[in-house]
Design a protein around this motif. Sequence first.
Motif, PDB file in Angstrom:
ATOM      1  N   ARG A   1       3.731 -34.547   2.831  1.00 50.28           N
ATOM      2  CA  ARG A   1       4.335 -35.840   3.172  1.00 50.28           C
ATOM      3  C   ARG A   1       5.087 -36.416   1.962  1.00 50.28           C
ATOM      4  O   ARG A   1       6.156 -37.021   2.104  1.00 50.28           O
TER       5      ARG A   1
ATOM      6  N   ARG B   1       6.080 -24.287   0.430  1.00 53.55           N
ATOM      7  CA  ARG B   1       4.651 -23.969   0.602  1.00 53.55           C
ATOM      8  C   ARG B   1       4.113 -23.286  -0.663  1.00 53.55           C
ATOM      9  O   ARG B   1       3.027 -23.607  -1.132  1.00 53.55           O
TER      10      ARG B   1
ATOM     11  N   ASP C   1      -3.713 -24.657   6.452  1.00 57.00           N
ATOM     12  CA  ASP C   1      -3.816 -23.255   6.023  1.00 57.00           C
ATOM     13  C   ASP C   1      -4.831 -23.098   4.891  1.00 57.00           C
ATOM     14  O   ASP C   1      -4.720 -22.178   4.084  1.00 57.00           O
TER      15      ASP C   1
ATOM     16  N   ARG D   1       4.532 -31.697  16.795  1.00 54.27           N
ATOM     17  CA  ARG D   1       4.207 -31.295  15.417  1.00 54.27           C
ATOM     18  C   ARG D   1       3.228 -30.115  15.425  1.00 54.27           C
ATOM     19  O   ARG D   1       3.386 -29.163  14.657  1.00 54.27           O
TER      20      ARG D   1
ATOM     21  N   ASP E   1       3.829 -26.489  13.699  1.00 53.82           N
ATOM     22  CA  ASP E   1       2.872 -25.995  12.701  1.00 53.82           C
ATOM     23  C   ASP E   1       2.270 -24.653  13.127  1.00 53.82           C
ATOM     24  O   ASP E   1       2.008 -23.790  12.298  1.00 53.82           O
TER      25      ASP E   1
HETATM   26  O1  CDP Z   1      -2.831 -36.447   9.137  1.00 48.98           O
HETATM   27  P1  CDP Z   1      -2.080 -35.493  10.032  1.00 48.98           P
HETATM   28  O2  CDP Z   1      -2.993 -34.465  10.644  1.00 48.98           O
HETATM   29  O3  CDP Z   1      -1.198 -36.153  10.998  1.00 48.98           O
HETATM   30  O4  CDP Z   1      -1.077 -34.678   9.123  1.00 48.98           O
HETATM   31  P2  CDP Z   1      -1.251 -34.235   7.640  1.00 48.98           P
HETATM   32  O5  CDP Z   1      -2.532 -33.517   7.418  1.00 48.98           O
HETATM   33  O6  CDP Z   1      -0.956 -35.397   6.780  1.00 48.98           O
HETATM   34  O7  CDP Z   1      -0.100 -33.158   7.521  1.00 48.98           O
HETATM   35  C1  CDP Z   1       1.259 -33.496   7.750  1.00 48.98           C
HETATM   36  C2  CDP Z   1       2.045 -32.218   7.999  1.00 48.98           C
HETATM   37  O8  CDP Z   1       2.076 -31.458   6.786  1.00 48.98           O
HETATM   38  C3  CDP Z   1       1.487 -31.269   9.050  1.00 48.98           C
HETATM   39  O9  CDP Z   1       1.925 -31.582  10.363  1.00 48.98           O
HETATM   40  C4  CDP Z   1       2.064 -29.931   8.586  1.00 48.98           C
HETATM   41  O10 CDP Z   1       3.403 -29.765   9.008  1.00 48.98           O
HETATM   42  C5  CDP Z   1       2.078 -30.081   7.065  1.00 48.98           C
HETATM   43  N1  CDP Z   1       0.919 -29.446   6.411  1.00 48.98           N
HETATM   44  C6  CDP Z   1       0.959 -28.093   6.220  1.00 48.98           C
HETATM   45  O11 CDP Z   1       1.896 -27.434   6.667  1.00 48.98           O
HETATM   46  N2  CDP Z   1      -0.037 -27.468   5.533  1.00 48.98           N
HETATM   47  C7  CDP Z   1      -1.065 -28.166   5.037  1.00 48.98           C
HETATM   48  N3  CDP Z   1      -2.006 -27.532   4.339  1.00 48.98           N
HETATM   49  C8  CDP Z   1      -1.146 -29.554   5.244  1.00 48.98           C
HETATM   50  C9  CDP Z   1      -0.137 -30.167   5.954  1.00 48.98           C
END
Ligand code: CDP
Length: 224
Positions: free
Chosen positions: A39, A108, A130, A177, A181
């Motif tokens: 974010r 990433r 992940d 989303r 993902d």
């Molecule tokens: O809190 P919420 O579950 O809405 O989202 P978040 O954990 O803040 O993550 C936001 C976005 O970041 C996710 O929808 C993924 O696209 C990405 N993300 C990711 O690709 N890999 C991670 N380890 C964490 C987040």
Amino acid sequence: MGRINVALDGPAGAGKSTVARLVAEELGFVYIDTGAMYRAVTWKIIQEGLNSDQVDQVIAVAKQMQIELKPGQQGQKVFVDGIEVTDAIRSEEINQNVSWIASIPQIRELLVHLQQQMAVSKGIVMDGRDIGTHVLPDAEIKVFLTATAKERAKRRFQETKDPDITIDQLEFNINQRDRMDEQREASPLIRAEDAILLDSTEMSLSEVVTQVLDLCRTHVAGGS
Ligand code: CDP
Ligand code: CDP
């Protein structure tokens, strides 16, 4: 308690951040919200006025920027190049852009490297998409936390500060989303084979926290 690493993955709104923060607090571990890092990159990219047609520039900006995570009273505070963005990174604009940025392999790679460094000395609870599959494949405890999209939208609706958003819009955005993902090529959202599946649709927050704590304590006591 002995120091272990705990990986918590799952789709949007499943309760990962809340559970991870409470579990870390209880165990005296450090909580790391990796979603906040994606974010934070998204916030910076929007500030720079870049879009998905400018991937090379997006990667260049991400390489230059500095992300800091600092413990705060309400969980983790997030800073980008010294500016606090803790609240700003929760906007709908960020929600709608974060997944295309998180699908860029070079971004990433940058963030995974930082996340792995943070976890070297153990005693970490890390949540994301992940963590169990890619960031900390050797984490002692892996949990894949989920709930129906309807329930997750309901939970998000209860905490939203946006007066114009409806529960149906939230459910639509969450599904969109999740799909991005799950379908991206670079470390998609998927349950690690050795992750314990917890469906929290019918569970209270404290029930989920208790279950995760039990898993940690049983592991440390040598029971699994
Ligand atoms: O809190 P919420 O579950 O809405 O989202 P978040 O954990 O803040 O993550 C936001 C976005 O970041 C996710 O929808 C993924 O696209 C990405 N993300 C990711 O690709 N890999 C991670 N380890 C964490 C987040
Ligand atoms: O990090 P993630 O997007 O997975 O979820 P979150 O930001 O922790 O938001 C989940 C919201 O649902 C929080 O307001 C929790 O208090 C609430 N909740 C939960 O996490 N687990 C339950 N079993 C019930 C409610």
